[in-house]
Write a protein that holds these residues in place. Structure first.
Motif, mmCIF file in Angstrom:
data_model
loop_
_atom_site.group_PDB
_atom_site.id
_atom_site.type_symbol
_atom_site.label_atom_id
_atom_site.label_comp_id
_atom_site.label_asym_id
_atom_site.label_seq_id
_atom_site.Cartn_x
_atom_site.Cartn_y
_atom_site.Cartn_z
ATOM 1 N N HIS A 172 -65.505 21.692 15.285
ATOM 2 C CA HIS A 172 -66.035 20.348 15.067
ATOM 3 C C HIS A 172 -64.905 19.320 14.977
ATOM 4 N N LEU A 207 -66.034 27.360 13.216
ATOM 5 C CA LEU A 207 -66.941 26.287 13.578
ATOM 6 C C LEU A 207 -66.448 24.949 13.030
ATOM 7 N N GLY A 208 -65.890 24.962 11.836
ATOM 8 C CA GLY A 208 -65.342 23.739 11.262
ATOM 9 C C GLY A 208 -64.198 23.186 12.097
ATOM 10 N N ALA A 261 -63.524 18.766 18.500
ATOM 11 C CA ALA A 261 -64.448 17.984 19.325
ATOM 12 C C ALA A 261 -64.400 16.511 18.926
ATOM 13 N N ALA A 262 -64.323 16.245 17.632
ATOM 14 C CA ALA A 262 -64.225 14.860 17.173
ATOM 15 C C ALA A 262 -62.922 14.226 17.645
#
Length: 69
Positions: free
Chosen positions: A54, A50-51, A57-58
């Motif tokens: 993220h 998940l990290g 996505a950023a």
């Protein structure tokens, strides 16, 4: 739901806003899958996966805010 063709004799009801949102989400997932680490899920722990999701996505999201000159 895919919008019907324009030459259809009895047009079916289609929610264009919902279709646009669905299309936008599908395109985002396809962009995320270009990163091999996400597509093959190298990270076995959910927290680290998940990290990295993220971070990816950023990385995809931020260039839209940077002015290129």
């Amino acid at each position: 739901m895919i919008p019907p063709r324009s030459n259809r004799s009895q047009p079916l009801a289609c929610n264009i806003l919902r279709y646009r949102d669905l299309n936008r989400i599908e395109r985002m997932f396809n962009r995320l899958k270009l990163f091999r680490r996400i597509a093959t899920r190298y990270d076995k722990m959910a927290k680290s996966f998940l990290g990295f999701l993220h971070l990816t996505a950023a990385k995809l999201w931020l260039p839209g805010f940077v002015k290129r000159g």
